[in-house]
Design a protein around this motif. Structure first.
Motif, PDB file in Angstrom:
ATOM      1  N   VAL A  72       0.836  -1.207   0.000  1.00  0.00           N
ATOM      2  CA  VAL A  72       0.000   0.000   0.000  1.00  0.00           C
ATOM      3  C   VAL A  72       0.870   1.256   0.000  1.00  0.00           C
ATOM      4  O   VAL A  72       0.485   2.300   0.530  1.00  0.00           O
ATOM      5  CB  VAL A  72      -0.973   0.007   1.203  1.00  0.00           C
ATOM      6  N   THR A  73       2.058   1.158  -0.621  1.00  0.00           N
ATOM      7  CA  THR A  73       2.963   2.304  -0.696  1.00  0.00           C
ATOM      8  C   THR A  73       2.274   3.461  -1.411  1.00  0.00           C
ATOM      9  O   THR A  73       1.724   3.296  -2.495  1.00  0.00           O
ATOM     10  CB  THR A  73       4.237   1.919  -1.462  1.00  0.00           C
ATOM     11  N   ARG A  74       2.293   4.650  -0.792  1.00  0.00           N
ATOM     12  CA  ARG A  74       1.593   5.786  -1.392  1.00  0.00           C
ATOM     13  C   ARG A  74       2.205   7.140  -1.022  1.00  0.00           C
ATOM     14  O   ARG A  74       1.804   8.162  -1.579  1.00  0.00           O
ATOM     15  CB  ARG A  74       0.116   5.785  -0.987  1.00  0.00           C
ATOM     16  N   TYR A  75       3.163   7.165  -0.109  1.00  0.00           N
ATOM     17  CA  TYR A  75       3.712   8.439   0.317  1.00  0.00           C
ATOM     18  C   TYR A  75       5.039   8.722  -0.393  1.00  0.00           C
ATOM     19  O   TYR A  75       5.788   7.788  -0.713  1.00  0.00           O
ATOM     20  CB  TYR A  75       3.929   8.453   1.830  1.00  0.00           C
ATOM     21  N   PRO A  76       5.376   9.973  -0.652  1.00  0.00           N
ATOM     22  CA  PRO A  76       6.661  10.307  -1.278  1.00  0.00           C
ATOM     23  C   PRO A  76       7.820  10.004  -0.337  1.00  0.00           C
ATOM     24  O   PRO A  76       7.667  10.002   0.882  1.00  0.00           O
ATOM     25  CB  PRO A  76       6.538  11.811  -1.555  1.00  0.00           C
ATOM     26  N   ARG A  77       8.983   9.752  -0.946  1.00  0.00           N
ATOM     27  CA  ARG A  77      10.172   9.443  -0.141  1.00  0.00           C
ATOM     28  C   ARG A  77      10.778  10.750   0.369  1.00  0.00           C
ATOM     29  O   ARG A  77      11.575  11.387  -0.314  1.00  0.00           O
ATOM     30  CB  ARG A  77      11.190   8.663  -0.960  1.00  0.00           C
ATOM     31  N   GLN A  78      10.383  11.116   1.560  1.00  0.00           N
ATOM     32  CA  GLN A  78      10.877  12.337   2.180  1.00  0.00           C
ATOM     33  C   GLN A  78      11.374  12.015   3.585  1.00  0.00           C
ATOM     34  O   GLN A  78      10.773  11.208   4.299  1.00  0.00           O
ATOM     35  CB  GLN A  78       9.771  13.405   2.258  1.00  0.00           C
ATOM     36  N   TRP A  79      12.457  12.672   3.961  1.00  0.00           N
ATOM     37  CA  TRP A  79      12.956  12.495   5.324  1.00  0.00           C
ATOM     38  C   TRP A  79      12.050  13.229   6.300  1.00  0.00           C
ATOM     39  O   TRP A  79      11.715  14.383   6.091  1.00  0.00           O
ATOM     40  CB  TRP A  79      14.387  13.028   5.451  1.00  0.00           C
ATOM     41  N   GLN A  80      11.632  12.510   7.344  1.00  0.00           N
ATOM     42  CA  GLN A  80      10.779  13.089   8.383  1.00  0.00           C
ATOM     43  C   GLN A  80      11.538  13.069   9.704  1.00  0.00           C
ATOM     44  O   GLN A  80      12.050  12.031  10.121  1.00  0.00           O
ATOM     45  CB  GLN A  80       9.473  12.289   8.526  1.00  0.00           C
ATOM     46  N   VAL A  81      11.604  14.228  10.335  1.00  0.00           N
ATOM     47  CA  VAL A  81      12.308  14.314  11.611  1.00  0.00           C
ATOM     48  C   VAL A  81      11.508  13.599  12.695  1.00  0.00           C
ATOM     49  O   VAL A  81      10.293  13.786  12.817  1.00  0.00           O
ATOM     50  CB  VAL A  81      12.527  15.786  12.013  1.00  0.00           C
ATOM     51  N   VAL A  82      12.192  12.747  13.442  1.00  0.00           N
ATOM     52  CA  VAL A  82      11.585  12.076  14.593  1.00  0.00           C
ATOM     53  C   VAL A  82      11.911  12.898  15.826  1.00  0.00           C
ATOM     54  O   VAL A  82      13.077  12.991  16.232  1.00  0.00           O
ATOM     55  CB  VAL A  82      12.118  10.639  14.751  1.00  0.00           C
ATOM     56  N   LYS A  83      10.907  13.531  16.385  1.00  0.00           N
ATOM     57  CA  LYS A  83      11.128  14.417  17.531  1.00  0.00           C
ATOM     58  C   LYS A  83      11.601  13.617  18.737  1.00  0.00           C
ATOM     59  O   LYS A  83      10.951  12.649  19.148  1.00  0.00           O
ATOM     60  CB  LYS A  83       9.838  15.159  17.880  1.00  0.00           C
ATOM     61  N   PRO A  84      12.734  13.992  19.321  1.00  0.00           N
ATOM     62  CA  PRO A  84      13.219  13.268  20.504  1.00  0.00           C
ATOM     63  C   PRO A  84      12.235  13.387  21.668  1.00  0.00           C
ATOM     64  O   PRO A  84      11.532  14.381  21.809  1.00  0.00           O
ATOM     65  CB  PRO A  84      14.541  13.969  20.827  1.00  0.00           C
ATOM     66  N   VAL A  85      12.200  12.354  22.479  1.00  0.00           N
ATOM     67  CA  VAL A  85      11.364  12.384  23.678  1.00  0.00           C
ATOM     68  C   VAL A  85      12.269  12.458  24.902  1.00  0.00           C
ATOM     69  O   VAL A  85      13.461  12.159  24.838  1.00  0.00           O
ATOM     70  CB  VAL A  85      10.466  11.129  23.768  1.00  0.00           C
ATOM     71  N   SER A  86      11.707  12.877  26.004  1.00  0.00           N
ATOM     72  CA  SER A  86      12.474  12.922  27.250  1.00  0.00           C
ATOM     73  C   SER A  86      12.699  11.497  27.747  1.00  0.00           C
ATOM     74  O   SER A  86      11.772  10.679  27.760  1.00  0.00           O
ATOM     75  CB  SER A  86      11.715  13.728  28.311  1.00  0.00           C
ATOM     76  N   GLN A  87      13.922  11.215  28.147  1.00  0.00           N
ATOM     77  CA  GLN A  87      14.227   9.885  28.667  1.00  0.00           C
ATOM     78  C   GLN A  87      13.862   9.844  30.145  1.00  0.00           C
ATOM     79  O   GLN A  87      14.551  10.424  30.983  1.00  0.00           O
ATOM     80  CB  GLN A  87      15.704   9.560  28.450  1.00  0.00           C
ATOM     81  N   VAL A  88      12.768   9.177  30.452  1.00  0.00           N
ATOM     82  CA  VAL A  88      12.276   9.118  31.826  1.00  0.00           C
ATOM     83  C   VAL A  88      12.361   7.715  32.409  1.00  0.00           C
ATOM     84  O   VAL A  88      12.037   7.497  33.576  1.00  0.00           O
ATOM     85  CB  VAL A  88      10.818   9.636  31.904  1.00  0.00           C
ATOM     86  N   LEU A  89      12.789   6.753  31.578  1.00  0.00           N
ATOM     87  CA  LEU A  89      13.031   5.387  32.039  1.00  0.00           C
ATOM     88  C   LEU A  89      14.537   5.209  32.163  1.00  0.00           C
ATOM     89  O   LEU A  89      15.294   5.692  31.322  1.00  0.00           O
ATOM     90  CB  LEU A  89      12.453   4.380  31.050  1.00  0.00           C
ATOM     91  N   SER A  90      14.982   4.523  33.204  1.00  0.00           N
ATOM     92  CA  SER A  90      16.408   4.302  33.399  1.00  0.00           C
ATOM     93  C   SER A  90      16.657   2.851  33.790  1.00  0.00           C
ATOM     94  O   SER A  90      15.723   2.113  34.133  1.00  0.00           O
ATOM     95  CB  SER A  90      16.969   5.243  34.474  1.00  0.00           C
ATOM     96  N   VAL A  91      17.932   2.442  33.723  1.00  0.00           N
ATOM     97  CA  VAL A  91      18.292   1.075  34.082  1.00  0.00           C
ATOM     98  C   VAL A  91      19.620   1.085  34.814  1.00  0.00           C
ATOM     99  O   VAL A  91      20.527   1.861  34.486  1.00  0.00           O
ATOM    100  CB  VAL A  91      18.358   0.172  32.821  1.00  0.00           C
TER     101      VAL A  91
END
Length: 276
Positions: A69-88
């Protein structure tokens, strides 16, 4: 990039979180012992567990062919960083998770040369993150001791655990729709009728399911079926089918590097063997 295995892992995690909201170290919401995994059950193991009152929930791809079902143009989309609230915290061959869970974080464990990564879901807690990672490690053949929000791999010579937050950019190069079956194998119709609504409600509540590469799968309910084994067997089955539309992507610095190696040379530094 997202793959069929990533979708199956994410679905199995959603199911496990619904049945064991406090992780598999605590009791399930229905009181039954439940085994959640990818793939078809082993017949002899299934028969023995059903006789003991144990429920199996399997997650696997459906029989219909994948639809492009490919239908979108090949464009780079920025992935917004999230706050790191989980730790190990790592001590020897043990890892203990703490904090809070938010979509966009990636938790991972390195056991010798094998890496296991888990895309944190909105329904997660530190205990369920540890539980889902423990299930992945166990499926790879390792002995894992799990309790609360911690896990231990006693046979590991090299061990590490990290949590990172997503970022960077994604370019979608293909999109597909694929059916996935969530099948409950139960010892009685009463048990089946008790556990099926728990799983159905949990999956119905999710419209976009986070995947390990930072993308998401769009979930649409595609059907259900019930099968009774009859008087001669103790198998009572319920199947839920979900059509998941998910992308194949190229990534730049996404979602984040969990593990890597650095080789120092006389006049250069060589980076390699990255795992995310």
């Amino acid at each position: 990039m997202a793959d069929q295995a990533d979708v199956e892992n994410a679905l199995a995690a959603l199911v496990a979180n619904a049945i064991y909201p406090n992780g598999t170290g605590a009791a399930s919401v229905t009181g039954q012992v439940c085994k959640v995994y990818r793939g078809y059950p082993n017949p002899s193991a299934l028969d023995a567990d059903l006789a003991a009152g144990i429920v199996h929930v399997s997650v696997m791809a459906g029989d219909r062919l994948v639809r492009n079902v490919t239908r979108y143009p090949r464009q780079w989309q920025v992935v917004k960083p999230v706050s790191q609230v989980l730790s190990v915290m790592v001590q020897g061959v043990s890892a203990t998770f703490s904090g809070t869970c938010a979509v966009g974080q990636l938790a991972g464990v390195l056991v010798n040369e094998q890496t296991f990564s888990y895309a944190v879901q909105a329904s997660d807690s530190p205990a369920t993150v540890a539980s889902n990672l423990a299930a992945m490690i166990r499926a790879a053949g390792w002995i894992v001791n799990y309790a609360g929000a911690g896990l231990t791999v006693p046979g590991a010579d090299r061990f590490a655990a990290r949590v990172v937050a997503g970022g960077g950019a994604l370019q979608e190069i293909r999109r597909q729709v694929q059916d996935f079956k969530v099948t409950m194998w139960c010892p009685s119709p009463m048990v089946r009728d008790e556990i099926a609504p728990v799983i159905d409600e949990a999956l119905t509540a999710v419209k976009f399911m986070p995947l390990a590469d930072g993308s998401a799968g769009h979930m649409v309910f595609a059907g259900t079926a019930t099968q009774d084994g009859g008087a001669e067997t103790s198998l009572f089955r319920r199947e839920l089918v979900w059509a998941v539309e998910y992308p194949t992507t190229l990534a730049q610095m996404a979602p984040a590097m969990l593990f890597g190696t650095v080789t120092a040379m006389a006049d250069a530094v060589v980076l390699g063997d990255f795992q995310s």
